[in-house]
Design an enzyme around this catalytic site. Sequence first.
Site, PDB file in Angstrom:
ATOM      1  CB  SER A 143       5.226   3.532 -52.548  1.00  0.00           C
ATOM      2  OG  SER A 143       5.346   4.835 -53.091  1.00  0.00           O
ATOM      3  CG  ASP A 172      11.416   5.830 -58.448  1.00  0.00           C
ATOM      4  OD1 ASP A 172      11.258   6.920 -57.851  1.00  0.00           O
ATOM      5  OD2 ASP A 172      11.060   4.736 -57.969  1.00  0.00           O
ATOM      6  CG  HIS A 181       9.724   5.067 -54.701  1.00  0.00           C
ATOM      7  ND1 HIS A 181       9.088   5.452 -55.872  1.00  0.00           N
ATOM      8  CD2 HIS A 181       8.739   4.807 -53.806  1.00  0.00           C
ATOM      9  CE1 HIS A 181       7.781   5.425 -55.689  1.00  0.00           C
ATOM     10  NE2 HIS A 181       7.535   5.048 -54.439  1.00  0.00           N
TER      11      HIS A 181
END
Length: 505
Positions: free
Chosen positions: A237, A474, A477
């Site tokens: 990702s 998060d 990312h």
Amino acid sequence: MDRQRSFSFKPTRFLFFSFTIFSAVIFFCFFSISIMTTVSSNAGVRYSKPLVKFPPEPVNVETLSRFNRTISENDVKNPIIVDAHLSKQEDASGSANISVLDGIQRGENESEVSGEDTSKNGAVQGNFTPGHGQEIVSNSTSVEKIEVHTDQRIEEKKSRECDVWEGKWVFDDSYPLYTNQSCPFIDEGFDCGGNGRLDKDYMKWRWQPQDCDIPRFNASRMLELIRGKRLVFVGDSINRNQWESMMCLLYGSVKDPKKVYETHGRKITKEKGPYSFKFVDYKCTVEYYVSHFLVHEGKARLGRKRVQTLRIDSIDRGSSRWRGADILIFNSAHWWSHFKTKAGVNYYQEGDIVHARLDVMTAFRKALTTWASWVDKYINPGKTRVFFRSSAPSHFREGRWNSGGHCKEATQPLNGTFNFDYPEKSIIAEEVIKLMKTPVAFLNITGLSQYRRDGHPSIFGKRPGKAYSSSIQDCSHWCLPGVPDAWNELFYYHLQSTRTKRFRD
């Protein structure tokens, strides 16, 4: 009466006198010419003043081969000071404003890439043939301006070689190159602005190499570079993060948005794929394929149970879709930190054997060796350019993603010098790549990204009002616009540089 004396001049005295006079004249002539030459050369040349003045305390990064640093938590933002030379900016589409810097270095920035990477060498487990080794991405040639008054020309002087991964983040109000409103391809997990993040500074930092300039991303030029080609991202990702950034950067140059579409009608959503977007006017596709490990995730029978395993000796079964691409960008790192892969208990499989326990870094090396064997066997270097991006850092504090780790408070890049270890996964990747027959360019974004603890979604990875645990943030990312745009600018720079080098050769 005295005898009258006669006047006489001996021949030896005459020769000595003549030689002395002649030597003095010759010496005087040479001395006069030397003085006149020195004065005239100094009078006709002056160095122009630098185009950009950097702050007294920049966010510095050293070369990634020197990773012993001293930690400092003094995170005050240092804005870049730009003098009058920077009167206009060039936007991401490349359609309008051209900076004075473009005329000096950013026009084509066609410096040749050369040099040897200085990272460690090591043995690689596996059975593929050692060959040409790693293609070096880090070096270019910086340019120094000299104004020559006699003919009013600006000459470019090649000076010391430049490592584009060594530099600093500078605050630039002309960034970002797109917004979450102008780009329809940012999925919810990366749309920090759309999810309620109010501070905007994280979008405005630009990577500036220490000894040279890199070109501002020019979407029109990039689309010309990939005209009629397949640009393919393969990985986890984090690679999807970079792929979405590339889609947004390119989209800004498209005149008719209807001429950009997903070939299977898929909408971009988190952890889905694959995706293949067609840019009709350029007859090219920009694609993303999910592959967490680059090798096959499967199942095997262990006693009476069937358990999930990772076949570190077998390439991902989706690899047939990677073949035929003109440009391939791989990565694998993020998922190797998960509990199951780190523990390595009854998980890694080779042939019919499921290892009762295997060290995660040993398994990672074996998996990359499998990937390298596939590239050497199926990729034609005459047609396809191959890149491998290094691991991107996480910035969890006081825990991990599932144990209270957080990064919400970070709104500025780390400033000054600090200590961090170069990831072992990146070292292994470099070692494996160096033993390959196929040239692979290693995009070493690890160090420059370490400074950007402010660039993660944190609590802004979901729309306001959606169920979201405040204890889970998060910090792996990246927000878009944001740090992956810098990765793509460096990729764009390298693609231009090597294209020019091939043309010259």
